[in-house]
Design a protein around this motif. Sequence first.
Motif, PDB file in Angstrom:
ATOM      1  N   HIS A  44      -8.748  -3.219  -0.642  1.00 50.39           N
ATOM      2  CA  HIS A  44      -7.928  -3.319   0.583  1.00 50.39           C
ATOM      3  C   HIS A  44      -6.736  -2.361   0.501  1.00 50.39           C
ATOM      4  CE1 HIS A  44      -5.968  -5.761   3.898  1.00 50.39           C
ATOM      5  NE2 HIS A  44      -4.909  -5.156   3.362  1.00 50.39           N
ATOM      6  N   GLU A  45      -6.001  -2.418  -0.607  1.00 49.26           N
ATOM      7  CA  GLU A  45      -4.793  -1.575  -0.707  1.00 49.26           C
ATOM      8  C   GLU A  45      -5.161  -0.096  -0.767  1.00 49.26           C
ATOM      9  OE1 GLU A  45      -2.170  -3.022   0.046  1.00 49.26           O
ATOM     10  OE2 GLU A  45      -2.869  -5.077  -0.311  1.00 49.26           O
TER      11      GLU A  45
ATOM     12  N   HIS B 293      -6.003   1.284   2.624  1.00 52.84           N
ATOM     13  CA  HIS B 293      -4.799   1.595   3.405  1.00 52.84           C
ATOM     14  C   HIS B 293      -4.340   3.040   3.231  1.00 52.84           C
ATOM     15  CE1 HIS B 293      -3.371  -1.959   5.420  1.00 52.84           C
ATOM     16  NE2 HIS B 293      -3.280  -2.691   4.334  1.00 52.84           N
TER      17      HIS B 293
ATOM     18  N   ALA C 105      -8.179  -2.042   6.730  1.00 52.09           N
ATOM     19  CA  ALA C 105      -8.158  -2.248   5.273  1.00 52.09           C
ATOM     20  C   ALA C 105      -9.031  -3.443   4.905  1.00 52.09           C
ATOM     21  CB  ALA C 105      -6.728  -2.443   4.786  1.00 52.09           C
TER      22      ALA C 105
ATOM     23  N   GLU D 124       0.777  -1.238   0.000  1.00 52.35           N
ATOM     24  CA  GLU D 124       0.000   0.000   0.000  1.00 52.35           C
ATOM     25  C   GLU D 124       0.807   1.286   0.000  1.00 52.35           C
ATOM     26  OE1 GLU D 124       0.089  -2.335   2.488  1.00 52.35           O
ATOM     27  OE2 GLU D 124       0.251  -1.384   4.456  1.00 52.35           O
TER      28      GLU D 124
ATOM     29  N   TYR E  75      -5.631  -9.095  10.528  1.00 53.28           N
ATOM     30  CA  TYR E  75      -6.502  -8.886   9.357  1.00 53.28           C
ATOM     31  C   TYR E  75      -7.959  -9.225   9.699  1.00 53.28           C
ATOM     32  CZ  TYR E  75      -2.469  -8.389   6.201  1.00 53.28           C
ATOM     33  OH  TYR E  75      -1.338  -7.945   5.569  1.00 53.28           O
TER      34      TYR E  75
ATOM     35  N   GLU F  84      -4.248  -3.155   9.162  1.00 55.09           N
ATOM     36  CA  GLU F  84      -4.721  -4.333   8.408  1.00 55.09           C
ATOM     37  C   GLU F  84      -6.190  -4.669   8.666  1.00 55.09           C
ATOM     38  OE1 GLU F  84      -3.214  -5.133   6.020  1.00 55.09           O
ATOM     39  OE2 GLU F  84      -1.119  -4.673   6.367  1.00 55.09           O
TER      40      GLU F  84
HETATM   41 ZN    ZN Z   1      -3.031  -4.689   4.069  1.00 51.01          ZN
END
Ligand code: ZN
Length: 552
Positions: free
Chosen positions: A321-322, A325, A347, A284, A403, A344
């Motif tokens: 997700h990225e 971030h 994200a 990210e 996560y 995490e």
């Molecule tokens: Zn991540």
Amino acid sequence: MNTSRPFLPLRLWAFARAIFFLLLFVSAALAARVERLIDKWQPQHYLVNITLNDQLSEITASARIYIRILKPTRVIDLDFGELTVDRVMLDSKPVEFTHKDGKLVVALTEDAKPGDSISLTVDYHGKPKDGLILTKDKDGNPSAVGDNWPNRVHHWIPTLDHPSAKATITFNITAPAGKEVVANGRLDHVETTAIGYRTWTFSEGVPIPPYCMIIAVGQFAKVEPGERAVTPLSYYVALSEGDLVLKGFSPGAPVLDFFTRTVAPYPYEKLALIVGATRFGGMENSSAIVFTSNLFNRAPSPIGMSTRFGVPVNNVSLIAHEIAHQWFGDSVTESTWSDLWLSEGFATYFAALFVQRYEGEDAFRMSMNDAALAVFAYEKKKPVPIFDRDTENLMELLNANNYQKGSWVLHMLRSQLGDDAFFRGIKSYYESHKNSTASTEELRAALEKASGRNLRSFFARWVYDSGHPQYELAYYWLGRRELRLVLSQRQAGNAFVDPVPVTISTASGKREIVLKPAGKLLIERVPLRVRPIGVEVDPRNVLLDETTVKSN
Ligand SMILES: [Zn+2]
């Protein structure tokens, strides 16, 4: 040896016991991971000039680090890997230094005092062992791509290599003409500096964590999507994938738009999505995300293909997700590695929210379900809290706690506080910590303020302690219009006191109640006209739980 108690006089025993507990405490304290935190000095800005040779196999560089002194010191101890240091200058005068075991220790000519600003310039050259990955792209063309998580940037830039040591950065990257170059922040200008070479200047104007500092140089096809996005958006891929990229990255602009509306304006000057060298599925880096080189060839997961974007839903989720971030992790950065879930977990959950909005409720439920299974499997291997102060190998922190369980913690908070208070709390947390750092306690404070609720015990159980509730619900129809529910918690460790929604089905319809356990055993009498035909715990899946239901 026998250390049995009766041989010691009572007071001596008490003393020995005190020493024993002191030793236990000290060894527990010693077991905790030592982090490279900001102490005597703090980097404010990096000016990094990097020249790559024709084959992109070596660099010659000069990094000027603008430093603010926080405590009196005679040395600056930079993290720096194995590249050869040619010279170090304080302001513009050469100074003494030692360079070994990943540390570049620079002797100042006089004591620096708190509040002083100094600049060190480090000239160096060689082939980075890590961090800046010099390799061939999938077409066989040479490329140089930064990939620093968790603390590998110091293999190519002298830094204070900890996420909390955020700083602004300017790169002057000199590369063979014909190469495409991208880095953090805005492209200020490109100049032809020597025959066959061009220098690209990129500036990141807000502080970013060192692991997000990146350059990417290679034979990229640079493609810009036709649709408008909330920030200048461009894609960099190997030439042979130039025709896959528009569709492959098509979730990008809607993701940016979604998070801008859900959280806050996008924090950086632009966004580049790059396919290239990274050891992760995606990395990210602030405003210049790198995705794994097989991104466009990945098989769909069981969730299948996105009808909206025409790519696997797992790619939609990875891209979301990225990009999430950029707000969580990059702009609001975890203050210690123990707070990694603030990066995490966020994200992961915000990607799931995008999936919920664009791929539908079923895809969202499937992804939360898969997340729960990952948490249960991980817990069997390593029953530790999300807030993990001990694990030494930072790569091992890339686990289902940070996560998936982090994502579930947010989902449960959202369910328990309601969308309004939850998203207000998240927005104010973001606003207070953007371009800076945050701790788990600061998130708790923001959500408490938004909701008016005390979340101390929720965080204590879910973030600072391990495990998940294993409910066993037994129900007994007693006739006389009464149902008895016995909810026991079978997990090891402390009770979970989250409210537990229960649906009772009878021939004439469904009735919803909420059980509020205060300990591991709860017995509740429910007035009911007729015998139930079924009882379901957590029907809308708002708890990270495992449940069995029994009846008489
Ligand atoms: Zn991540």
